[in-house]
Design an enzyme around this catalytic site. Sequence first.
Site, mmCIF file in Angstrom:
data_model
loop_
_atom_site.group_PDB
_atom_site.id
_atom_site.type_symbol
_atom_site.label_atom_id
_atom_site.label_comp_id
_atom_site.label_asym_id
_atom_site.label_seq_id
_atom_site.Cartn_x
_atom_site.Cartn_y
_atom_site.Cartn_z
ATOM 1 N N ASP A 145 0.127 -13.830 0.658
ATOM 2 C CA ASP A 145 0.795 -14.064 1.929
ATOM 3 C C ASP A 145 -0.102 -13.472 3.017
ATOM 4 O O ASP A 145 -0.224 -12.252 3.121
ATOM 5 C CB ASP A 145 2.165 -13.397 1.933
ATOM 6 N N VAL A 146 -0.739 -14.325 3.816
ATOM 7 C CA VAL A 146 -1.711 -13.817 4.787
ATOM 8 C C VAL A 146 -1.058 -13.079 5.946
ATOM 9 O O VAL A 146 -1.750 -12.464 6.760
ATOM 10 C CB VAL A 146 -2.633 -14.942 5.326
ATOM 11 N N TYR A 192 4.329 -21.351 18.991
ATOM 12 C CA TYR A 192 3.192 -21.881 18.235
ATOM 13 C C TYR A 192 2.019 -22.152 19.176
ATOM 14 O O TYR A 192 0.865 -21.830 18.860
ATOM 15 C CB TYR A 192 3.607 -23.163 17.520
ATOM 16 N N LYS A 231 -1.676 -20.298 18.882
ATOM 17 C CA LYS A 231 -2.923 -21.025 18.636
ATOM 18 C C LYS A 231 -3.921 -20.837 19.780
ATOM 19 O O LYS A 231 -5.138 -20.834 19.567
ATOM 20 C CB LYS A 231 -2.629 -22.509 18.401
ATOM 21 N N THR A 240 0.147 -34.483 6.938
ATOM 22 C CA THR A 240 0.249 -33.442 5.920
ATOM 23 C C THR A 240 1.730 -33.260 5.560
ATOM 24 O O THR A 240 2.619 -33.802 6.244
ATOM 25 C CB THR A 240 -0.296 -32.101 6.441
ATOM 26 N N THR A 253 3.949 -32.323 8.502
ATOM 27 C CA THR A 253 4.321 -33.342 9.505
ATOM 28 C C THR A 253 5.026 -34.540 8.883
ATOM 29 O O THR A 253 5.374 -35.484 9.598
ATOM 30 C CB THR A 253 3.065 -33.847 10.242
#
Length: 256
Positions: free
Chosen positions: A64-65, A155, A159, A190, A193
């Site tokens: 889990d980053v 989000y 980003k 992906t 989406t």
Amino acid sequence: MQGCLQGKVAFITGGGSGIGAATAERFAQEGARVVICGRRMEPLDEVVKSIRAGGGEAASMQVDVSNEEQFVGALEKVAQEYGQLDVLVNNAMAFTWGSIEEMDTEQWRSNFTTSVDGTFWGTRTALKLMKAHGGSIVNLSSICGELGTPWMSGYSASKAAVTNFSRAAAAEGAPDGVRVNVVIPAVVETPATAGMLADDNARNSTEKLIPMGRVGQPEELANAILFLASGQSSYITGATLPVDGGRSAVLITALD
């Protein structure tokens, strides 16, 4: 004929599906020893199985980053076991959807733990591990961070932070031969989406915003990431590469 990543060790976050999986496959085709990580082992193992079936070398790790200890430990373990770390792709992401008025603090912060904190921890660790021999870090941002997107404010902000953090990291890493660059996708087909694009009206509305008239494919992003990860881009650092079908090139709300 040797590939452009022959013998290199590459670590890819969010490697179980979408852009991460396509990048792992592409790197392996170019001779990289690939390690992919994610929160669930099943999809990671499927990617590894596919790469090995094609003659490539790959391994998976459950990481889990958004957990600093897990992520840093995984990178250090890979560098120790393989003797080096040459490429890091910070691809893992998370986001919340909703209006600013309705978003609570926890939802806001959840956008940053994976995208920003994870990218910071990964980049910081990779800079240290690559310092002696150089390397390449590719961070995934988003067109949302360039244009701003209603209902995705957290989000979008996260980003934008990834992009500008990467520029600073590029300046710091350059003297040691560590390059840091950013790939900026728009909408890509992906699992993340799939729900939106399954609706014909939503897909059509999305595609009208893109001059090329279609959404991107994970393999197209993987090719761009490969370029920035390999020696083919040896004099490029601190760059942001849009891979978005022309979406960021025009200020539009729709195309006729």
